[in-house]
Design an enzyme around this catalytic site. Structure first.
Site, PDB file in Angstrom:
ATOM      1  N   PHE A   8       0.781  -1.241   0.039  1.00  0.00           N
ATOM      2  CA  PHE A   8       0.047   0.077   0.105  1.00  0.00           C
ATOM      3  C   PHE A   8       1.033   1.223  -0.179  1.00  0.00           C
ATOM      4  O   PHE A   8       1.985   1.222   0.765  1.00  0.00           O
ATOM      5  CB  PHE A   8      -0.813   0.100   1.276  1.00  0.00           C
ATOM      6  CG  PHE A   8      -2.445  -0.279   1.078  1.00  0.00           C
ATOM      7  CD1 PHE A   8      -3.392   0.641   0.774  1.00  0.00           C
ATOM      8  CD2 PHE A   8      -2.582  -1.752   1.246  1.00  0.00           C
ATOM      9  CE1 PHE A   8      -4.560   0.025   0.603  1.00  0.00           C
ATOM     10  CE2 PHE A   8      -3.795  -2.282   0.926  1.00  0.00           C
ATOM     11  CZ  PHE A   8      -5.087  -1.399   0.633  1.00  0.00           C
ATOM     12  N   ASP A  44      -4.535 -10.783   8.285  1.00  0.00           N
ATOM     13  CA  ASP A  44      -4.775  -9.650   8.908  1.00  0.00           C
ATOM     14  C   ASP A  44      -5.135 -10.038  10.516  1.00  0.00           C
ATOM     15  O   ASP A  44      -5.927 -10.901  10.438  1.00  0.00           O
ATOM     16  CB  ASP A  44      -5.982  -8.484   8.640  1.00  0.00           C
ATOM     17  CG  ASP A  44      -5.652  -7.963   7.261  1.00  0.00           C
ATOM     18  OD1 ASP A  44      -4.263  -8.001   7.159  1.00  0.00           O
ATOM     19  OD2 ASP A  44      -6.324  -7.310   6.826  1.00  0.00           O
ATOM     20  N   HIS A  48      -5.702  -5.163  13.542  1.00  0.00           N
ATOM     21  CA  HIS A  48      -5.532  -4.060  12.343  1.00  0.00           C
ATOM     22  C   HIS A  48      -6.572  -3.032  12.034  1.00  0.00           C
ATOM     23  O   HIS A  48      -6.519  -2.047  11.734  1.00  0.00           O
ATOM     24  CB  HIS A  48      -5.300  -5.042  11.021  1.00  0.00           C
ATOM     25  CG  HIS A  48      -4.947  -4.287   9.781  1.00  0.00           C
ATOM     26  ND1 HIS A  48      -4.095  -3.344   9.501  1.00  0.00           N
ATOM     27  CD2 HIS A  48      -5.871  -4.515   8.435  1.00  0.00           C
ATOM     28  CE1 HIS A  48      -4.261  -2.894   8.251  1.00  0.00           C
ATOM     29  NE2 HIS A  48      -5.007  -3.441   7.719  1.00  0.00           N
TER      30      HIS A  48
END
Length: 198
Positions: A8, A44, A48
Site C-alpha cells: 500500500f 490480518d 489491524h
C-alpha cells in the site's frame, strides 16, 4: 516476498541487508529484514482494524488450516458481489478463497484492486464461512477509509487472508495451510499459503 513486492502507498516495503557473510572468520550468512507484515500473502489480525482487537500472535490457528473452496470471480469490477460467487456456493466449507486476477500483480501496486462487497462477506458468514481470502491487497477498496468489509469480519468474528496468489488454481475444494507467525503484538503476519488436493 522480495524487494519489489508491492505495498500500500506509504507502507514499509520489503528490504534485506546482510548482517554477516561467509568469509574467513565468519562461517555463516545472516540477514536482517525490514517489512510491513502486510507484504505478500498475509493474515490480518483484528488489531489491524479494531483498536481493542487481538494481535496476530494470539489468534487461534484453526481457521487457517483445513478444507477450503477456491472460487473464480475473474475481473469482477470494483466489488466481488454475491452474484460472482453463487455459482460455486452450494455446500461451502468454512474457508473461501476468491480469485479475481487472471495473473496477480506481484511486481506492482494495483490501485484498482477488486474488494469484497460487505454484503458478500455477510452472506458468506451466514453460510458458516469462518475465513475469507482474496488475491488482492485488501478485502476493501484501496481508497476506503471506513473499511466496511473489515468491519463485517470484525463483527462476525471471521479471519482474513489477503494478497494470495491463485494464478492457475482451478475452482474447487482443497486443504488450506496458511498459518500466521506467532508475532505477539503485530497487526498482521506473512503466511506461506499452500493448497493441497483432498
Amino acid at each position: 516476498m522480495h524487494a519489489g513486492a508491492p505495498v500500500f502507498p506509504g507502507d514499509t516495503p520489503y528490504s534485506q541487508r546482510w548482517a554477516a557473510t561467509i568469509a574467513p572468520g565468519c562461517p555463516v550468512n545472516v540477514s536482517s529484514l525490514t517489512l510491513s507484515p502486510h507484504v505478500g500473502a498475509h493474515a490480518d489480525a483484528p488489531l489491524h482494524y479494531d483498536p481493542q482487537g487481538e494481535p496476530v500472535g494470539a489468534l487461534d490457528l484453526a481457521p487457517f488450516l483445513g478444507r477450503c473452496r477456491v472460487i473464480h470471480a475473474l475481473q469482477p469490477g470494483p466489488l466481488v458481489e454475491w452474484r460472482h460467487l453463487e455459482h460455486a456456493a452450494r455446500g461451502l466449507p468454512p474457508r473461501v478463497l476468491v480469485r479475481t486476477y487472471e495473473r496477480a500483480p506481484v511486481d506492482r501496486w494495483d490501485p484498482a484492486l477488486a474488494a469484497f462487497a460487505p454484503q458478500t462477506v455477510e452472506r458468506l458468514a451466514d453460510l458458516g464461512v469462518r475465513l475469507v481470502g482474496i488475491d488482492t491487497a485488501s478485502i476493501d477498496p484501496a481508497q476506503s477509509k471506513e473499511l466496511p468489509s473489515h468491519q463485517v469480519i470484525r463483527r462476525r468474528g471471521l479471519r482474513v487472508l489477503e494478497n494470495l496468489v491463485l494464478d492457475g488454481v482451478p475452482e474447487g475444494d482443497y486443504e488450506l495451510v496458511a498459518l500466521p507467525l506467532k508475532l505477539m503484538t503485530a497487526d498482521a503476519s506473512p503466511v506461506r499459503a499452500v493448497l493441497r488436493s483432498l
